[in-house]
Design an enzyme around this catalytic site. Structure first.
Site, short mmCIF file in Angstrom:
data_model
loop_
_atom_site.label_atom_id
_atom_site.label_comp_id
_atom_site.label_asym_id
_atom_site.label_seq_id
_atom_site.Cartn_x
_atom_site.Cartn_y
_atom_site.Cartn_z
N CYS A 68 23.09 -37.57 2.42
CA CYS A 68 22.76 -36.82 3.65
C CYS A 68 22.22 -35.47 3.22
O CYS A 68 22.79 -34.42 3.53
CB CYS A 68 23.99 -36.66 4.54
SG CYS A 68 24.84 -38.20 4.96
N ALA A 69 21.12 -35.50 2.51
CA ALA A 69 20.66 -34.32 1.77
C ALA A 69 20.16 -33.19 2.65
O ALA A 69 20.25 -32.02 2.28
CB ALA A 69 19.56 -34.73 0.79
N CYS A 100 31.73 -29.78 6.90
CA CYS A 100 31.97 -28.36 7.17
C CYS A 100 32.76 -28.24 8.47
O CYS A 100 32.45 -27.47 9.36
CB CYS A 100 30.65 -27.58 7.25
SG CYS A 100 29.44 -28.23 8.42
N GLY A 138 18.44 -29.78 1.46
CA GLY A 138 18.67 -29.78 0.02
C GLY A 138 19.52 -28.71 -0.60
O GLY A 138 19.48 -28.54 -1.82
N GLY A 139 20.32 -27.98 0.17
CA GLY A 139 21.16 -26.94 -0.42
C GLY A 139 22.05 -27.46 -1.53
O GLY A 139 22.07 -26.91 -2.64
N LYS A 140 22.77 -28.55 -1.27
CA LYS A 140 23.67 -29.12 -2.29
C LYS A 140 22.90 -29.94 -3.31
O LYS A 140 23.31 -30.04 -4.46
CB LYS A 140 24.76 -29.93 -1.59
CG LYS A 140 25.67 -29.08 -0.70
CD LYS A 140 26.72 -29.91 0.00
CE LYS A 140 27.53 -29.04 0.95
NZ LYS A 140 26.72 -28.56 2.11
N ASP A 191 17.72 -38.90 3.40
CA ASP A 191 17.99 -38.37 4.74
C ASP A 191 17.22 -39.18 5.77
O ASP A 191 16.19 -39.79 5.46
CB ASP A 191 17.62 -36.89 4.85
CG ASP A 191 18.44 -36.18 5.93
OD1 ASP A 191 19.53 -35.68 5.61
OD2 ASP A 191 18.02 -36.19 7.10
N ASP A 223 14.25 -44.87 6.46
CA ASP A 223 13.56 -45.36 7.65
C ASP A 223 13.91 -46.82 7.96
O ASP A 223 13.43 -47.40 8.93
CB ASP A 223 12.04 -45.20 7.51
CG ASP A 223 11.49 -45.84 6.24
OD1 ASP A 223 12.29 -46.46 5.50
OD2 ASP A 223 10.28 -45.74 6.01
N ASP A 233 27.68 -35.76 2.23
CA ASP A 233 27.90 -34.51 2.97
C ASP A 233 27.69 -34.86 4.45
O ASP A 233 26.61 -34.68 5.00
CB ASP A 233 26.91 -33.45 2.50
CG ASP A 233 27.15 -32.10 3.14
OD1 ASP A 233 28.26 -31.87 3.64
OD2 ASP A 233 26.21 -31.28 3.17
#
Length: 404
Positions: free
Chosen positions: A232-233, A354, A236-238, A256, A283, A301
């Site tokens: 679940c990118a 989160c 792309g922070g992680k 994603d 997709d 995530d």
């Protein structure tokens, strides 16, 4: 403080879009700040921080102003007047502020602040849910912490620079930071600043990422050369943190369902010098099936209520519904079931959110471990992070090992 007409009007205009048209606060504030190039740093800070503060205390301020949604422009000025009065700021003699009942505002504030749903400015259903899941005392502390302004925290991109080097480079641009032993790649700004205009950012030396979020990628126990899938990118922070930990070796596949977010990830990865990142748009179910039993590490995530990051996204309090929270739990269970199949035997998986709600966190993991797919996994450890205990965002992460 002297209030300037164009700045106050900018705040009111932005509040209209956030409250009446349900736009996202961060995006609308960002757009507003681009409206007038003559605004300096102090002007921009006033607009951003004032807007966020009024959004954060929406229920309290609108109750004091005795206005209800949808808010007219006149009513939004009343809400602004409440904010200014409670801050001790003298209102200018403008038509919009005529006959503002200053004493009455302070009196109503004292009365309403005795009740938590007004004092912490939250919907009744959210208060009831928090008490149910965390208990009265813990929820009281947590929602109070979530109403504090979030720190600006950088994650140093160790592919390009060290923490001491970046700290020194930022000082040359008049941005001062401090380090923390608990967060080895983090720099915490001593004073808020627009870090995106710095040369250090343009060179890809850092990303803005909360300290709690920076704990997720290391929880996966990455080693260079591994095949890692970030399921679940998003933007792309992680993913970029995983790239740094893997030292650009091996392969990171970022998945994603939103192609637009993956395009943003590509742009960020290029700036960061993360060359081992490959994006794949989900997709169809074929994208996941092709990856079955192939990854050394899997990060989930998961989408969640976001109740651990209210200090960063205060408008989400007013967008969230009970129905959404219940539905997102079903989505989390489905994602765990589907994406855990990507992991090979003896590989490690991290499930993260989160959120601070146990029903989205360790209870979700407990439930998964009883399923047919979950029985192939062994629980290793988990970590629950509360804003009230760390001062940073609320997060949860669980580490599982595939044993079958």
């Amino acid at each position: 403080m002297i209030l300037h007409r164009n700045l106050v009007f900018a705040v009111v205009d932005t509040l209209h879009l956030i409250f009446n048209e349900e736009r996202y606060a961060d995006k609308e504030i960002s757009l507003t700040l681009k409206r007038d190039k003559r605004w300096g740093a102090r002007d921009r800070n006033f607009i951003a921080e004032t807007t966020y503060e009024i959004v954060r205390w929406k229920r309290l301020y609108t109750s004091i102003a005795e206005v209800k949604a949808p808010f007219s422009r006149e009513e939004l000025f009343k809400v602004f007047a409440v904010w200014a009065t409670l801050k001790g700021i003298k209102l200018p003699e403008w038509p919009q502020f005529e006959n503002t009942p200053t004493r009455r505002i302070k009196g109503k504030f004292d009365t309403l602040s005795k009740e938590r749903v007004y004092r912490e400015s939250i919907p009744n259903w959210l208060d009831e849910l928090g008490v149910k899941e965390l208990g009265e005392k813990k929820w009281e502390k947590e929602i109070e912490a979530q109403n504090q302004q979030a720190d600006v925290i950088l994650r140093v991109n160790t592919l390009k620079i060290t923490v001491p080097q970046l700290k020194k480079a930022l000082e040359q641009e008049a941005i001062y930071t401090k380090t923390s032993k608990k967060y080895p790649s983090a720099l915490i700004l001593e004073k808020r600043a627009n870090v995106f205009q710095t040369q250090a950012f343009k060179k890809g030396y850092f990303e803005v990422q909360d300290a709690s979020s920076q704990l997720v990628a290391p929880f996966l126990e990455i080693e260079p050369g591994m095949r890692i899938v970030d399921t679940c990118a998003g933007a792309g922070g992680k993913t970029l943190h995983l790239a740094a930990l893997s030292e650009n070796k091996g392969q990171i596949i970022a998945l994603d369902i939103y192609a637009g977010k993956l395009r943003e990830l590509k742009r960020r990865a290029k700036r960061a010098g993360a060359h081992n990142v490959e994006t794949r748009h989900i997709d169809s179910t074929k994208v996941i099936k092709k990856l079955h039993n192939s990854a050394d590490r899997v990060l989930i995530d998961a989408p969640c209520s976001g109740l651990g990051v209210l200090k960063r996204n205060p408008d989400s309090k007013w967008k969230l519904t009970e129905e959404f929270v219940e539905n997102i739990k079903k989505t989390q269970a489905e994602i765990l079931e589907l994406y855990s199949k990507i992991l090979r035997k003896d590989g490690l998986l991290v499930y993260a959110t989160c959120s601070v709600l146990p029903s989205e966190n360790f209870l979700q993991i407990e439930k998964f471990l009883t399923t047919e797919q979950g029985k192939k996994f062994k629980f290793i450890k988990d970590q629950s992070i509360l804003a009230s205990e760390t001062g940073f965002d609320g997060f949860y992460m669980a580490l599982l090992k595939r044993v079958e």
